[in-house]
Design a protein around this motif. Structure first.
Motif, short mmCIF file in Angstrom:
data_model
loop_
_atom_site.label_atom_id
_atom_site.label_comp_id
_atom_site.label_asym_id
_atom_site.label_seq_id
_atom_site.Cartn_x
_atom_site.Cartn_y
_atom_site.Cartn_z
N GLU A 19 41.21 49.31 4.68
CA GLU A 19 40.60 49.12 6.01
C GLU A 19 39.50 48.05 5.98
N GLY A 20 39.29 47.42 4.84
CA GLY A 20 38.30 46.35 4.76
C GLY A 20 36.88 46.84 4.54
N LYS A 21 36.73 48.10 4.12
CA LYS A 21 35.37 48.60 3.85
C LYS A 21 35.06 48.50 2.36
N LEU A 22 33.74 48.50 2.05
CA LEU A 22 33.35 48.34 0.65
C LEU A 22 33.69 49.56 -0.18
N LYS A 23 34.37 49.33 -1.31
CA LYS A 23 34.61 50.43 -2.26
C LYS A 23 33.75 50.20 -3.50
N HIS A 24 33.81 48.97 -4.00
CA HIS A 24 32.90 48.53 -5.07
C HIS A 24 32.15 47.32 -4.54
N SER A 27 31.00 41.23 -6.27
CA SER A 27 30.75 39.80 -6.07
C SER A 27 30.68 39.52 -4.58
N THR A 28 30.00 38.43 -4.20
CA THR A 28 30.01 38.04 -2.78
C THR A 28 31.17 37.09 -2.49
N GLU A 29 31.88 36.69 -3.53
CA GLU A 29 32.94 35.70 -3.35
C GLU A 29 34.03 36.23 -2.41
N GLY A 30 34.33 35.47 -1.39
CA GLY A 30 35.44 35.82 -0.49
C GLY A 30 35.12 36.90 0.52
N LEU A 31 33.93 37.46 0.49
CA LEU A 31 33.63 38.52 1.46
C LEU A 31 33.42 37.92 2.86
N PRO A 32 34.05 38.51 3.87
CA PRO A 32 33.93 37.93 5.21
C PRO A 32 32.51 38.01 5.75
N HIS A 33 32.16 37.03 6.60
CA HIS A 33 30.77 36.99 7.09
C HIS A 33 30.43 38.24 7.90
N LEU A 34 31.43 38.83 8.55
CA LEU A 34 31.12 40.03 9.35
C LEU A 34 30.63 41.17 8.45
N LEU A 35 31.27 41.30 7.30
CA LEU A 35 30.86 42.35 6.37
C LEU A 35 29.44 42.07 5.84
N LEU A 36 29.17 40.80 5.57
CA LEU A 36 27.82 40.44 5.09
C LEU A 36 26.78 40.76 6.17
N HIS A 37 27.13 40.48 7.42
CA HIS A 37 26.20 40.82 8.51
C HIS A 37 26.08 42.34 8.67
N ASP A 38 27.18 43.07 8.45
CA ASP A 38 27.10 44.54 8.51
C ASP A 38 26.08 45.07 7.50
N ILE A 39 26.13 44.50 6.29
CA ILE A 39 25.18 44.93 5.25
C ILE A 39 23.75 44.65 5.73
N MET A 40 23.55 43.46 6.29
CA MET A 40 22.20 43.08 6.72
C MET A 40 21.76 43.91 7.93
N ASP A 41 22.69 44.21 8.83
CA ASP A 41 22.33 45.04 10.00
C ASP A 41 21.88 46.42 9.55
N LEU A 197 26.04 32.14 1.27
CA LEU A 197 25.56 31.13 2.23
C LEU A 197 26.72 30.42 2.90
N THR A 198 27.77 30.10 2.14
CA THR A 198 28.90 29.39 2.75
C THR A 198 29.68 30.33 3.67
N SER A 199 29.87 31.57 3.25
CA SER A 199 30.56 32.53 4.13
C SER A 199 29.79 32.71 5.44
N LEU A 200 28.48 32.66 5.37
CA LEU A 200 27.65 32.88 6.57
C LEU A 200 27.51 31.62 7.43
N GLY A 201 28.17 30.55 7.01
CA GLY A 201 28.20 29.34 7.83
C GLY A 201 26.90 28.55 7.83
N THR A 202 26.19 28.56 6.71
CA THR A 202 24.92 27.80 6.60
C THR A 202 25.18 26.31 6.82
N GLY A 203 24.31 25.67 7.61
CA GLY A 203 24.49 24.26 7.96
C GLY A 203 24.72 23.37 6.75
#
Ligand code: ASP
Length: 331
Positions: A19-24, A27-41, A197-203
């Protein structure tokens, strides 16, 4: 490590449930930006709660978290411990120096024994790249593994607390120019930050380092490489300094500390090239007078201590999200 295990590319299916949820969290490699924002939210929710109320969010009540640190650590180990405690877990710190690992027990046998003590989560730091991945692959299916730093490969919770601190201070990633300065070659933090940073679309993501400390293939990771500090610092919003990872370094690569400071050390004077409101970050431990001047480390641009504090909320976020996924719920 297991003699036949070769850490290869890390498929996303190894970290995420179907379902796309974290199990382990390896690494941050390849993780979608939405998931990274979920962690930060989620970290945002924890960071605004006083510690007392955080205890009322016992996502890990009845769970056992085991910290397995085969390499030294101050910030990461302690903040993982505090985070797990605030979430209501029982936490054990295995002191590897006095454990049976020093009597020739294999890593997998150590893991099997800890499983027999009803572990639910392993937080692993090891000098060899791929160790957390290795344990995740061979441990019991109900256990989750969090990578707390493996060799020069990855340090995903550090990268996420850094992203969280940047988001807190600067908001949107799209207009930002961010540079990582120093020993990129040996740094797991730099790799995890670049992926995030690249997944999050940094300028723009830059690295600033001497040629000898730039890993081969870095240009393919979507970063701009500068060998000159003054050019690389121009117009930056965020400057991230790194320690020289001497424990992983061939001394032939290394300029003297004084020479390094002269060429790449962050001083107030050199930071004048950045935007006036640029922030300075460092994952720690800092080496004053080598990669960063004391006046910068303790000065008004520095958010280094806020990074440390944010480490608790971000680690709480990751652990609680994992426990939610493992229970099949949406916690
Ligand atoms: N604490 C970070 C790490 O474990 C950075 C460092 O050691 O320089 O990778």
């Amino acid at each position: 490590m297991h003699p036949h295990f070769k850490p290869g590319p890390l498929p996303l299916s190894m970290q995420l449930t179907p379902e796309g949820k974290l199990k382990h969290f390896l690494s941050t490699e390849g993780l979608p930006h939405l998931l990274l924002h979920d962690i930060m939210d989620r970290a945002e929710q924890f960071v605004t709660l006083p510690a007392k109320q955080q205890k009322k969010a016992p996502f890990l009540r009845g769970k056992t978290v085991m910290n397995l640190f085969f390499e030294n650590s101050t910030r990461t180990r302690v903040t993982f411990e505090i985070a797990a405690q605030r979430l209501g877990a029982d936490v054990t710190n295995l002191d590897i120096r006095t454990s049976s690992a020093t009597k020739g027990e294999t890593l997998l046998d150590t893991v099997r024994n800890l499983e027999a003590m009803n572990a639910d989560m392993f937080v692993v730091r090891h000098e060899h790249a791929g160790t957390a991945q290795f344990i995740a692959r061979y441990c019991a299916p109900h256990i989750s593994v969090l990578n707390a730093g493996d060799g020069r490969h990855a340090h995903p919770t550090q990268a996420m607390l850094d992203m969280f601190t940047i988001r807190q201070k600067k908001g949107d990633f799209a207009p930002l120019k961010v540079a990582i300065v120093g020993d990129i070659l040996h740094s797991r933090v730099a790799r995890s930050q670049i992926h995030a940073l690249t997944s999050l679309g940094t300028g723009e993501v830059r690295v600033i380092a001497p040629k000898t400390l730039v890993p081969a293939g870095l240009d393919k990771m979507g970063v701009n490489i500068f060998n000159n500090l003054d050019e690389g610092l121009k117009d930056l919003d965020v400057v991230i300094a790194l320690r020289q990872q001497r424990e992983r370094m061939d001394s032939a690569l290394l300029p003297s500390e004084q020479e390094f400071f002269k060429l790449y050390g962050l001083t107030d004077k050199r930071l004048e090239a950045t935007k006036p409101d640029a922030i300075v970050m460092h994952p720690g431990p800092i080496n004053r007078g080598v990669e960063i001047d004391s006046r910068v480390a303790d000065g008004s641009r520095s958010v280094i201590m806020e990074q440390v504090t944010n480490g608790i909320a971000v680690r709480m976020a990751v652990m609680s999200m994992i426990m939610g996924s493992m229970a099949g719920g949406a916690a």
